[in-house]
Design a protein around this motif. Sequence first.
Motif, mmCIF file in Angstrom:
data_model
loop_
_atom_site.group_PDB
_atom_site.id
_atom_site.type_symbol
_atom_site.label_atom_id
_atom_site.label_comp_id
_atom_site.label_asym_id
_atom_site.label_seq_id
_atom_site.Cartn_x
_atom_site.Cartn_y
_atom_site.Cartn_z
ATOM 1 N N ILE A 139 -33.821 -54.702 22.020
ATOM 2 C CA ILE A 139 -33.581 -53.531 22.090
ATOM 3 C C ILE A 139 -34.040 -53.062 23.643
ATOM 4 O O ILE A 139 -33.507 -51.928 24.300
ATOM 5 N N LYS A 140 -35.102 -53.650 24.141
ATOM 6 C CA LYS A 140 -35.501 -53.063 25.504
ATOM 7 C C LYS A 140 -34.445 -53.323 26.515
ATOM 8 O O LYS A 140 -34.504 -52.381 27.599
ATOM 9 N N GLU A 141 -33.774 -54.397 26.649
ATOM 10 C CA GLU A 141 -32.826 -54.821 27.572
ATOM 11 C C GLU A 141 -31.494 -54.413 27.377
ATOM 12 O O GLU A 141 -30.621 -54.458 28.287
ATOM 13 N N ASP A 142 -31.040 -54.291 26.132
ATOM 14 C CA ASP A 142 -29.838 -53.999 25.668
ATOM 15 C C ASP A 142 -29.523 -53.335 24.487
ATOM 16 O O ASP A 142 -29.581 -53.537 23.580
ATOM 17 N N PHE A 143 -29.431 -51.967 24.930
ATOM 18 C CA PHE A 143 -29.313 -50.813 23.766
ATOM 19 C C PHE A 143 -28.105 -50.982 23.131
ATOM 20 O O PHE A 143 -28.134 -50.576 21.890
ATOM 21 N N GLY A 144 -27.067 -51.420 23.498
ATOM 22 C CA GLY A 144 -25.733 -51.643 22.888
ATOM 23 C C GLY A 144 -25.770 -52.922 21.969
ATOM 24 O O GLY A 144 -25.295 -52.730 21.040
ATOM 25 N N GLY A 145 -26.682 -53.926 22.532
ATOM 26 C CA GLY A 145 -26.709 -54.973 21.763
ATOM 27 C C GLY A 145 -27.698 -54.799 20.317
ATOM 28 O O GLY A 145 -27.255 -55.030 19.224
ATOM 29 N N ALA A 146 -28.460 -53.708 20.629
ATOM 30 C CA ALA A 146 -29.293 -53.089 19.574
ATOM 31 C C ALA A 146 -28.544 -52.606 18.390
ATOM 32 O O ALA A 146 -28.608 -52.448 17.314
ATOM 33 N N MET A 147 -27.674 -51.845 19.109
ATOM 34 C CA MET A 147 -26.441 -51.049 18.137
ATOM 35 C C MET A 147 -25.803 -51.993 17.402
ATOM 36 O O MET A 147 -25.632 -51.701 16.073
ATOM 37 N N VAL A 148 -25.267 -53.119 17.829
ATOM 38 C CA VAL A 148 -24.621 -53.908 17.050
ATOM 39 C C VAL A 148 -25.449 -54.592 16.045
ATOM 40 O O VAL A 148 -24.834 -54.760 14.762
ATOM 41 N N LEU A 149 -26.836 -54.912 16.062
ATOM 42 C CA LEU A 149 -27.495 -55.659 15.357
ATOM 43 C C LEU A 149 -27.720 -54.647 14.006
ATOM 44 O O LEU A 149 -27.723 -55.148 12.951
ATOM 45 N N SER A 150 -27.762 -53.461 14.650
ATOM 46 C CA SER A 150 -28.075 -52.341 13.355
ATOM 47 C C SER A 150 -27.141 -52.281 12.730
ATOM 48 O O SER A 150 -27.211 -52.075 11.513
ATOM 49 N N GLY A 151 -25.938 -52.266 13.049
ATOM 50 C CA GLY A 151 -24.482 -52.317 12.349
ATOM 51 C C GLY A 151 -24.470 -53.086 11.448
ATOM 52 O O GLY A 151 -23.921 -53.450 10.189
ATOM 53 N N ILE A 152 -24.727 -54.589 11.997
ATOM 54 C CA ILE A 152 -24.786 -55.892 11.186
ATOM 55 C C ILE A 152 -25.724 -55.552 9.843
ATOM 56 O O ILE A 152 -25.434 -55.748 8.888
ATOM 57 N N PHE A 153 -26.961 -55.164 10.149
ATOM 58 C CA PHE A 153 -27.964 -54.964 9.087
ATOM 59 C C PHE A 153 -27.632 -53.825 8.067
ATOM 60 O O PHE A 153 -27.899 -53.990 6.986
ATOM 61 N N ALA A 154 -27.153 -52.769 8.693
ATOM 62 C CA ALA A 154 -26.819 -51.731 7.855
ATOM 63 C C ALA A 154 -25.452 -52.139 6.731
ATOM 64 O O ALA A 154 -25.582 -51.814 5.553
ATOM 65 N N GLY A 155 -24.528 -52.829 7.237
ATOM 66 C CA GLY A 155 -23.598 -53.205 6.576
ATOM 67 C C GLY A 155 -24.141 -54.047 5.422
ATOM 68 O O GLY A 155 -23.460 -53.950 4.250
ATOM 69 N N MET A 156 -24.842 -54.669 5.941
ATOM 70 C CA MET A 156 -25.309 -55.957 4.873
ATOM 71 C C MET A 156 -26.095 -55.235 3.864
ATOM 72 O O MET A 156 -26.119 -55.728 2.767
ATOM 73 N N MET A 157 -27.181 -54.363 4.070
ATOM 74 C CA MET A 157 -27.757 -53.674 3.152
ATOM 75 C C MET A 157 -27.052 -52.840 2.371
ATOM 76 O O MET A 157 -27.468 -52.806 0.896
ATOM 77 N N LEU A 158 -26.020 -52.389 2.595
ATOM 78 C CA LEU A 158 -25.073 -51.542 1.581
ATOM 79 C C LEU A 158 -24.575 -52.594 0.589
ATOM 80 O O LEU A 158 -24.366 -52.289 -0.702
ATOM 81 N N VAL A 159 -24.152 -53.863 0.970
ATOM 82 C CA VAL A 159 -23.675 -54.705 -0.029
ATOM 83 C C VAL A 159 -24.697 -55.275 -0.744
ATOM 84 O O VAL A 159 -24.390 -55.710 -1.781
ATOM 85 N N TYR A 160 -25.982 -55.429 -0.255
ATOM 86 C CA TYR A 160 -27.284 -55.760 -0.904
ATOM 87 C C TYR A 160 -27.590 -55.095 -2.099
ATOM 88 O O TYR A 160 -28.169 -55.470 -3.054
ATOM 89 N N ARG A 161 -26.828 -53.621 -2.341
ATOM 90 C CA ARG A 161 -26.941 -53.004 -3.260
ATOM 91 C C ARG A 161 -28.299 -52.170 -3.438
ATOM 92 O O ARG A 161 -28.889 -52.374 -4.528
ATOM 93 N N ILE A 162 -28.711 -51.809 -2.310
ATOM 94 C CA ILE A 162 -29.939 -51.035 -2.265
ATOM 95 C C ILE A 162 -29.713 -49.526 -2.831
ATOM 96 O O ILE A 162 -28.675 -49.090 -2.875
#
Length: 350
Positions: A139-162
């Motif tokens: 996140i410190k060096e690549d805000f855009g990359g952090a956005m993509v990682l967050s999108g990955i995690f959020a999508g998987m959390m939804l399917v995780y059935r939280i």
Amino acid sequence: MIRYEVALPLIVLAILGVGLVAVSSAATPADFQKQLMGIGLSMVPLVMLWFFGRERLYRFSFAIYGLAVLLLLATMVIGKDVNGSRNWLVIGPLQFQPLEVAKLALIISLARVMKGGYQGLKSYFLPLALFLPVMGLVIKEDFGGAMVLSGIFAGMMLVYRIPIWHFLAVVVAVAIAFPTVVYPRLQPYQQQRLTIFINPMQDARNFGYQQVQGMIAIGSGGLMGKGYKQGTQTQNGFVPFAHTDFIFAAWTEEQGFVGGVFLLVLFGALFWRLSIMGSESPHLQDQLLFAGVLGQMGVQSLENIGAAMSLLPLTGITLPLVSYGLSSLISVITTLGMAYVIHRDRYNSI
């Protein structure tokens, strides 16, 4: 009897074709040759994935994750500074972004530890133990990359059935914390980059220059476009990074509204096919993996196209399969190849 997926490879080839046309027009002949080389090099991991199979992929997921973390740590020490961010590694003749390895590693390792589904608050421990270290290194060096990682995690959390209220609570917390805690701590130039898209004309010669030129290029393309290599904004160098960050603007200027819609339809078909393949997978583990792949492709596509149209902040994210860039291209093709193999072997048990 194995039934091979046909639609996904055809869609990917169609998007790659658009990318090659766009890059051959917007980039130098040398860069176009490198893009072709990138497609050729991507065949190596694809062949490895084909013979590796689903079971081995999951078995070696933690090793891939560990490699990704080591590469990210190495970037902090010996990384190369590109456009103000130290997020590249140079090893001999190779220059690549460890972030691309981290995306794939995070998807497959999270799918492995989350395969049991949500079973209470304790179920957050392992996913966060994998996600937070990678996010912290990026996140410190690549805000855009952090956005993509967050999108990955959020999508998987939804399917995780939280519980959905957990997800909404995090969204609200981020929405409150970013403008009140994170944004005030950013440097003035970082703040300007994140907000200039709202009205790029207020600083059209400096921070807003790229997005203003992107909008001019898109708008000047009209219905049918100016034609291959006839885009005045692109060919005369007014659109910065036309072959990477602003490839959609370059493509739309020369192919017009029709060409832009055609590319959006192709991406829509890609997301639809990945969704269908995920739903056809009987194991939650595989469904989680497809959610991660969709999260990555969706965030990258939305952010790149949105930034070119000045609808979202400019973060330097490439358009999957279209933008120039060897490490990004090879990473995306490898990730889609991984999804293909997981779908092919979906009835195998581990």
